[in-house]
Design a protein around this motif. Structure first.
Motif, short mmCIF file in Angstrom:
data_model
loop_
_atom_site.label_atom_id
_atom_site.label_comp_id
_atom_site.label_asym_id
_atom_site.label_seq_id
_atom_site.Cartn_x
_atom_site.Cartn_y
_atom_site.Cartn_z
N THR A 94 0.83 -1.21 0.00
CA THR A 94 0.00 0.00 0.00
C THR A 94 0.86 1.26 0.00
OG1 THR A 94 -0.19 -0.20 2.42
CG2 THR A 94 -2.00 -1.07 1.09
N GLY A 95 1.98 1.23 0.69
CA GLY A 95 2.85 2.40 0.73
C GLY A 95 3.46 2.73 -0.62
N ILE B 69 -1.46 2.51 7.89
CA ILE B 69 -0.05 2.91 7.93
C ILE B 69 0.51 3.01 6.52
CG2 ILE B 69 2.27 2.18 8.62
CD1 ILE B 69 0.93 0.92 11.12
N GLY B 70 0.21 2.02 5.69
CA GLY B 70 0.68 2.04 4.31
C GLY B 70 0.14 3.23 3.54
N LEU C 140 2.47 10.64 2.68
CA LEU C 140 3.65 11.43 3.05
C LEU C 140 4.66 11.48 1.90
CD1 LEU C 140 4.15 10.23 6.73
CD2 LEU C 140 3.40 12.49 5.97
N ALA C 141 4.80 10.37 1.17
CA ALA C 141 5.73 10.35 0.04
C ALA C 141 5.30 11.35 -1.03
CB ALA C 141 5.81 8.94 -0.55
N ALA C 142 3.98 11.36 -1.33
CA ALA C 142 3.47 12.31 -2.33
C ALA C 142 3.69 13.74 -1.86
CB ALA C 142 1.99 12.05 -2.57
N ILE D 236 -8.97 9.28 9.93
CA ILE D 236 -10.17 9.21 9.09
C ILE D 236 -10.05 8.04 8.11
CG2 ILE D 236 -11.47 10.39 7.26
CD1 ILE D 236 -10.95 13.00 8.69
N SER D 237 -8.85 7.80 7.61
CA SER D 237 -8.65 6.66 6.71
C SER D 237 -8.93 5.36 7.45
CB SER D 237 -7.22 6.66 6.15
OG SER D 237 -7.02 7.76 5.30
N GLN D 238 -8.45 5.26 8.67
CA GLN D 238 -8.65 4.01 9.41
C GLN D 238 -10.13 3.76 9.67
OE1 GLN D 238 -5.93 3.38 12.60
NE2 GLN D 238 -6.47 1.23 12.64
#
Length: 230
Positions: free
Chosen positions: A63-64, A96-97, A103-105, A167-169
């Protein structure tokens, strides 16, 4: 030492190339998972802790890096750990992924996007500041856009990382439950389309848009009340 953008891009590129060069995506198919189910369950019985660690690491990495296979891994979570623990493990690993992709984006692309589209992005960020949490929750529940796109696009906004994570979780939990539960009956699944029905998708849509509609209704009522009571 914090890696530079060039170094991070190189690391991501190498990992993605490795994934496709060695055809690792072939291991993340329904047929492969079903054919290896007994072997995987035997390994889990012999090495329960290492199974959780390895599974969590693989899920976070997939996912990451925005690689294909999250749906199959979620089914595997149900087959390996059952409904309760499968849901818990997948929920945290997927969140987490997703946050790592977010964060990478943000680290790699946000500055350049802001420089090129400053005016347009300001409008988007104003909306995110006001209703971003509601929109993200809706997007997580309504299966209109692939989750990896949501992760990357949200990383270009000013949404806080903690807000994105929780919110994603919560937003992905309903879908996680559905797929993990299906994974507990892995042998009976013929295709991924067997897992969701139009009625189930419609329920997700209603659940996803309800908080946003409720918020807009409350704001509208408050506006009307202020107009009638100067």
């Amino acid at each position: 030492m914090k890696p530079s953008k060039t170094q991070l891009i190189a690391i991501i590129a190498v990992l993605v190339v490795i994934f496709f060069y060695f055809d690792l995506q072939d291991y993340l198919t329904l047929a492969k998972l079903q054919s290896q189910q007994e072997a995987i369950l035997s390994y889990r019985a012999a090495h329960p802790f290492m199974t959780v660690v390895a599974y969590g690491f693989i899920y976070i990495a997939v996912t990451g890096l925005s690689l294909p296979g999250a749906a199959i891994l979620t089914l595997a979570g149900g087959a390996l750990f059952g409904l309760l623990w499968g849901t818990v493990i997948v929920s945290f690993a997927s969140s987490i992924g997703a946050t790592l992709a977010f964060l990478a984006a943000r680290f790699l692309f946000r500055d350049s996007v802001e420089r090129q589209f400053a005016d347009r992005l300001k409008t988007v960020n104003d909306g995110i500041a006001k209703d971003g949490g509601y929109y993200l929750f809706t997007l997580r529940l309504v299966p209109l856009f692939p989750f990896f796109i949501i992760n990357l696009v949200m990383g270009l906004t000013t949404m806080k990382t903690a807000t994105f994570y929780w919110i994603s979780q919560i937003g992905m939990l309903a879908g996680t439950l559905v797929y993990v539960n299906a994974g507990t009956q892995l042998a009976s699944i013929k295709s991924l389309s067997d897992i969701t029905s139009p009625l189930l998708i419609g329920s997700f849509v209603l659940l996803g848009i309800f908080p946003l509609i409720a918020k807009k209704y409350v704001e509208h009522r408050a506006h009307d009340k202020n107009q009638h009571n100067p």
